[in-house]
Design a protein around this motif. Structure first.
Motif, mmCIF file in Angstrom:
data_model
loop_
_atom_site.group_PDB
_atom_site.id
_atom_site.type_symbol
_atom_site.label_atom_id
_atom_site.label_comp_id
_atom_site.label_asym_id
_atom_site.label_seq_id
_atom_site.Cartn_x
_atom_site.Cartn_y
_atom_site.Cartn_z
ATOM 1 N N ASN A 78 -11.010 -9.800 2.256
ATOM 2 C CA ASN A 78 -10.535 -8.494 2.710
ATOM 3 C C ASN A 78 -9.553 -7.888 1.717
ATOM 4 N N HIS A 128 0.830 -1.206 0.000
ATOM 5 C CA HIS A 128 0.000 0.000 0.000
ATOM 6 C C HIS A 128 0.864 1.256 0.000
ATOM 7 N N ARG A 134 -10.517 -0.772 -3.681
ATOM 8 C CA ARG A 134 -10.490 0.632 -3.232
ATOM 9 C C ARG A 134 -9.199 1.310 -3.671
ATOM 10 N N SER A 194 -9.961 -4.401 -0.403
ATOM 11 C CA SER A 194 -8.936 -3.379 -0.211
ATOM 12 C C SER A 194 -8.298 -2.981 -1.543
#
Length: 275
Positions: A260, A119, A267, A264
């Protein structure tokens, strides 16, 4: 057991190895199914980790040198896990007779660390205004490292809002990408076309039997795909921008961690598209 820590002991003169019950559980096997031995044990480690543990054990057996290292390996059910393993030497009359240590399953912690690094890498690319195709390619590449038995793709909705085009894919074969390019958005139009149409995640654990994907069965089989999971990518205003999909090399449903991750990454993909 709660901490997923098991014990291991080796009698050095005979190279006989003993595992505790938790160590067998970590490796998805039982004492009835498997007798620990060095050669088969080395084969479970991933390249890089295999060389590290081989060298560490060689030094431990030759000199009594202790170690405490983190490694990647497979279980007997093919799960990829991260383990911490330690080794302590025991001498009698100046001779090395035993090595004892632990096996600790640290997979959850390492997965969290890798996702955090991923990320941060994507956010740094966004701040640096890296072109969208490069960012999307990095997302798919990173995700395939997080889930080694998956192939990842991002599809983008075209201007008319009726078709999906390939935005990025790291290891899906070209023939497969060409076949699904310009995929119509609609009910039953494969996994991604259906996900974009219904505006919710579509999970198909067996693409060779499901009515929405059976037309792609031969293509999927050639590409080594048995399951597919697709998540719509939404804009901040709730409009469909595309899909984020994982193609799986065996027939199954996603677990909680994978659900999950899919949410994630969808997004994160939205942030990249709308930068």
């Amino acid at each position: 057991s709660i901490a997923k820590v098991g014990g291991v002991e080796m009698h050095v003169p005979t190279r006989t190895i003993h595992w505790t019950a938790e160590t067998f559980r970590i490796h998805d096997t039982t004492p009835q199914e498997y007798t620990p031995n060095l050669d088969e044990g080395f084969a479970l480690y991933l390249p890089g980790s295999r060389e590290r543990i081989t060298e560490a054990l060689r030094r431990a057996m030759e000199t009594g040198e202790v170690f405490d290292i983190e490694l990647e390996k497979y279980t007997f059910k093919g799960r990829r896990i991260d383990v911490r393993t330690t080794c302590t030497s025991h001498f009698e009359n100046g001779k090395l007779v035993r090595l004892t240590g632990i096996y600790q399953d640290i997979t959850e912690r390492k997965q969290a660390e890798r996702r955090h690094q991923h990320h941060n890498r994507i956010l740094e690319m966004l701040i640096a205004k890296v072109p969208l195709p490069e960012i999307l390619k990095t997302i798919t590449s990173d995700v395939e490292k997080l889930l080694p038995d998956c192939m990842c793709s991002i599809m983008l909705l075209d201007g008319d809002g009726q078709h999906l085009h390939s935005g990025a894919a790291h290891s899906l074969p070209d023939f497969f990408l060409k076949a699904i390019d310009c995929l119509p958005v609609g009910a039953g139009m494969g996994v991604c076309g259906s996900a974009a149409f219904f505006r919710h995640r579509v999970i198909i654990p067996d693409v060779h039997s499901h009515p929405w994907t059976i037309a792609f069965s031969d293509l999927a089989r050639e590409a080594g795909i048995d399951a597919c999971w697709s998540q719509p990518v939404f804009s901040a205003q709730g409009q469909v921008l595309g899909t984020f999909a994982l193609y799986i090399k065996d027939s199954r449903n996603p677990d909680d961690y994978e659900i999950n991750l899919i949410e994630s990454e969808a997004r994160l993909t939205s942030l990249a598209i709308e930068q």
